[in-house]
Design a protein around this motif. Structure first.
Motif, short mmCIF file in Angstrom:
data_model
loop_
_atom_site.label_atom_id
_atom_site.label_comp_id
_atom_site.label_asym_id
_atom_site.label_seq_id
_atom_site.Cartn_x
_atom_site.Cartn_y
_atom_site.Cartn_z
N GLN A 78 3.51 6.63 -2.61
CA GLN A 78 2.21 6.19 -3.13
C GLN A 78 1.33 5.64 -2.03
N SER A 79 0.06 5.61 -2.32
CA SER A 79 -0.90 4.96 -1.45
C SER A 79 -1.94 4.27 -2.31
N SER A 80 -2.55 3.26 -1.76
CA SER A 80 -3.59 2.53 -2.49
C SER A 80 -4.72 2.17 -1.55
N ARG A 86 0.02 8.17 -6.86
CA ARG A 86 1.48 8.12 -6.96
C ARG A 86 2.08 9.51 -7.15
N VAL A 142 0.48 10.59 -10.64
CA VAL A 142 -0.36 9.68 -11.41
C VAL A 142 -1.44 9.13 -10.49
N TRP A 156 -11.51 2.18 -6.50
CA TRP A 156 -10.27 1.71 -5.86
C TRP A 156 -9.16 2.55 -6.49
N HIS A 189 -4.15 6.09 -10.62
CA HIS A 189 -4.80 4.95 -11.27
C HIS A 189 -6.10 4.70 -10.51
N ASP A 229 0.80 -1.22 0.00
CA ASP A 229 0.00 0.00 0.00
C ASP A 229 0.83 1.27 0.00
N ASP A 230 1.85 1.30 0.78
CA ASP A 230 2.52 2.56 1.01
C ASP A 230 4.00 2.41 0.78
N ASN A 242 -5.09 4.15 -6.68
CA ASN A 242 -3.64 4.11 -6.43
C ASN A 242 -3.10 5.50 -6.77
N LEU A 279 -2.49 12.91 -1.74
CA LEU A 279 -2.02 11.56 -2.06
C LEU A 279 -2.85 10.47 -1.38
#
Lengths: 372, 325
Positions: free
Chosen positions: B112-114, B101, B73, B97, B75, A44-45, B99, B162
């Motif tokens: 990044q994080s998701s 970046r 970016v 969902w 996604h 995730d990070d 992502n 972010l």
């Protein structure tokens, strides 16, 4: 129907190709900060940089400022102009503040206007590698030697803030350094202190009068920035406007008032411009030292009064740019604390460890504060 | 005609509310992706799409700066569900969902994080459907289902921009109009306006209140339909104006947020089967005017499929009939 499925599969392939612009979004994607990606971290990070998890400051008070590491680019090949160069007038006004440094016979000025956009300048001053840093959010500037563990290292802007103050990182070890705490707070050199170089802050007009041979950072540094524009809107004027959290607010002085602060570990003594009127010399004490603070409405500087000077009576006298104050022995001293005339000519007062700052930035960093 | 007047009044009202600038250009394209095609009663629409948003353009006002050191970016995987309860009333939901970046090119640093992003619930009402013209209005909420506490591997909470979510409840208003003409029945002119009144994240950095800028988007589209290799192919060209106000922290405007953009958006829809359409679009800015200095969209891609279930009439048959007229 078969052709439809074939088409769908083709499109899926194209989508996945697009997704791999900067490594797969499904990969772990940890970066080692050296230009190549490694593995590790969690899905995730990810982030790069001094991956050590230990900090000397509360990590929940460290925030991501937004632009990212080096998202605010440091100036590493600084270009200067002579003070008298007509091009300087294209971006500097007399009342603009500059951070100044003097080494040997070299004086250099780093305008806030340019530091607002870059925050860090890695420079060479009279053969010494010096890093000038300026945090536009706390209004604090420091000069320190560009070295880590006695090795040369440039510094950059980490993109992190602690109590809304700049955290630099060194490019030798990727360690993070709190500007106002004057300490490496994370990474290989955690706990180390930078070697501080004296800097002054005053107006461009005053600086160039005192140091006519000074050089000044050019507005052409190879970056596409308009330095005549202040990037933070009303931030300087609005006392209630803080962009990031601070752990302590003290309303004794308006937040954005600029103050001169003498510091040592967790202690600070604060002087306001209002203490000095149109020019004044103040004798005071900080911890166990006798100190002398000279100021007016454009500049404040402070010195340690050694035992050999304890009986001198100092007086502000800035009638010419050649000296800043005088004493009852007939000595005349310049802003650097050097006797430029009189029986003690050539002698030098030690300067204090001090800085100029927005007032609000001081309480979170110093637990023992005395306001003069 | 009174409905058309109402549409114009709504546009005027919304345009006036969002007086000028707006905010950061990153983020999840939620309000970009709402507004499924109007369908007949009892039809369930399922849209699944992938959205790629590339921000690598640094602008000061309307001037592009020679600096592409920062790449943002986003996604997004989007699931869009719509159901027509009556011939006039439909509901729609959008789940995401995400992502996020941020890459610094010079030092190749990636943050990044998701995670699950925010969601939108929307209701729409068809005010008018006659003389080859439709007019609908809608309203809904953007729900803060996305996380806002994602951290870097240093353990530091990432910037609001972010995060997959916003931790704020937004109100969304939508109105759209479409018109076909006798000279070519397959040709459709349409317009849509969406207005997002953003809520406040009251727990930003634990102690601050953060509000993304209100957003208004105005779309003008022209769409036609052709039969190519026995498939219905619908090319479309959309002009989009996006206007965003400044972000605010503790009610103070944040510099370098907000602005306005004009985008050109060619897209293509291909009927893969009677009830399945493949959709693709590209969005490029043709005019940018941001507040201060900002990283701003360079281009956006979107691919997806739209499936209609429980369909009572064959759309293909209708289109074929139109094409042979």
């Amino acid at each position: 129907m078969k052709t439809s499925y074939l088409f769908l599969i083709s499109m899926l392939f194209i989508i996945l190709s697009c997704a791999s612009d900067d490594s797969s979004m499904f990969s772990t994607g940890v970066n080692n900060g050296n230009g190549s990606e490694g593995s590790g971290g969690n899905v995730d990070d990810t982030d790069s940089g001094g991956a050590a998890s230990n900090w000397t400051i509360p990590i929940d008070e460290v925030v991501d400022g937004g632009p990212g590491k080096d998202g605010i680019p440091s100036i590493d090949n600084a270009i200067f102009l002579e003070a008298g160069d007509a091009r300087v007038n294209n971006y500097m006004e007399d009342d603009d503040l500059v951070v100044g440094i003097v080494r040997g016979n070299v004086a250099k000025a780093y305008p806030h206007r340019i530091l607002d956009w870059h925050e860090v300048v890695n420079d060479d001053v009279f053969g010494d590698k010096i890093t000038i840093s300026y945090c536009p959010l706390t209004g604090t500037a420091f000069g320190w030697e560009s070295s880590v563990d006695n090795r040369y290292s440039e510094f950059g802007v980490s993109g992190l803030l602690y109590n809304t103050n700049l955290i630099l990182y060194d490019r030798a070890s990727d360690s993070n350094w709190s500007q106002l705490k004057l300490e490496c707070v994370n990474g290989e050199f955690i706990g180390s202190k930078p070697k501080v170089a004296d800097v002054l802050e005053t107006t461009w007009k005053l600086w160039k009068e005192m140091f006519p041979e000074t050089k000044i950072l050019s507005n052409e540094q190879g970056f596409s920035r308009k330095y005549t524009v202040y990037p933070y809107g009303d931030y300087k004027q609005d006392d209630e406007f803080l962009l990031f959290p601070v752990s302590k607010i003290d309303n004794s002085i308006p937040n954005k008032d600029r103050v001169h602060v003498i510091i040592s570990v967790d202690s600070a003594k604060v002087f306001e411009f209002s203490n000095f009127g149109n020019g004044k010399a103040i004798k005071s004490q900080f911890l166990s030292n006798d100190i002398l603070i000279i100021g007016d409405q454009k500049m404040i500087n402070s010195y340690i009064i050694g035992s050999q000077y304890i009986n001198l009576v100092f007086e502000y006298d800035f009638s010419t740019p050649d000296y800043y104050f005088k004493d009852n022995e007939g000595n005349k001293w310049n802003v650097l604390g050097t006797a430029v005339d009189g029986p003690r000519k050539g002698e030098k007062l030690a300067t204090t460890s001090s800085l100029m700052s927005y007032w609000f930035a001081i309480p979170p960093f110093f637990s023992k504060i005395e306001i003069y | 005609m009174s409905h058309l007047s109402l549409f114009l009044v709504v546009i005027l009202f919304i345009s006036k509310k969002s007086q000028a600038q707006t905010c950061c250009s990153g983020g999840v394209p939620l309000s970009n992706n709402i507004g499924l095609p109007l369908a007949e009663k009892g039809i369930l629409q399922i849209g699944v799409s992938y959205d790629y948003n590339n921000l690598n353009t640094l602008n000061e006002g309307s001037t592009r700066l020679d600096d592409s050191n920062r790449l943002r970016v986003t996604h997004s995987l989007l699931l869009n569900l719509g159901y027509s309860i009556t011939t006039r009333f439909s509901v729609e939901a959008l789940f995401s969902w995400v992502n996020q970046r941020r890459r610094i090119i010079t030092n190749n640093t990636l943050s990044q994080s998701s995670g699950v992003g925010d969601a939108i619930l929307l209701t729409r009402y068809l005010l008018l459907n006659k003389n080859d013209m439709t007019l609908s209005i809608g309203g809904g909420l953007k729900l803060p289902t996305g996380a806002t506490d994602k951290k870097s591997d240093l353990g530091i909470t990432l910037n609001a921009d972010l995060q997959p979510g916003s931790n704020a409840l937004d109100a969304i208003f939508l109105t759209s109009v479409s018109k076909q003409f006798n000279f070519r029945k397959s040709l459709t002119f349409s317009s849509r306006i969406t207005y997002r009144n953003t809520g406040v994240n009251r727990e930003y950095q634990n102690v601050n209140r953060y509000k993304f800028g209100n957003e208004t988007q105005l779309f003008f589209s022209i769409t036609d339909q052709f039969i190519v290799f026995n498939k219905i192919v619908s090319p479309s060209l959309t002009l989009k104006h996006r206007r965003v106000l400044h972000d605010e922290i503790n009610s103070k405007q944040i510099s370098n947020t907000g602005g306005q953009w004009l985008f050109l958006n060619p897209s293509l829809s291909i009927g893969l089967a009677e009830n399945i359409n493949f959709l693709s679009s590209l969005e490029v800015p043709i005019y940018i005017n941001v507040e201060g200095i900002q990283l701003t969209p360079t281009y956006r891609l979107n691919f997806g499929v739209l499936i209609q279930l429980f369909k009572e009439k064959s759309r293909m048959k209708i289109i074929r009939k139109l094409m042979t007229q």
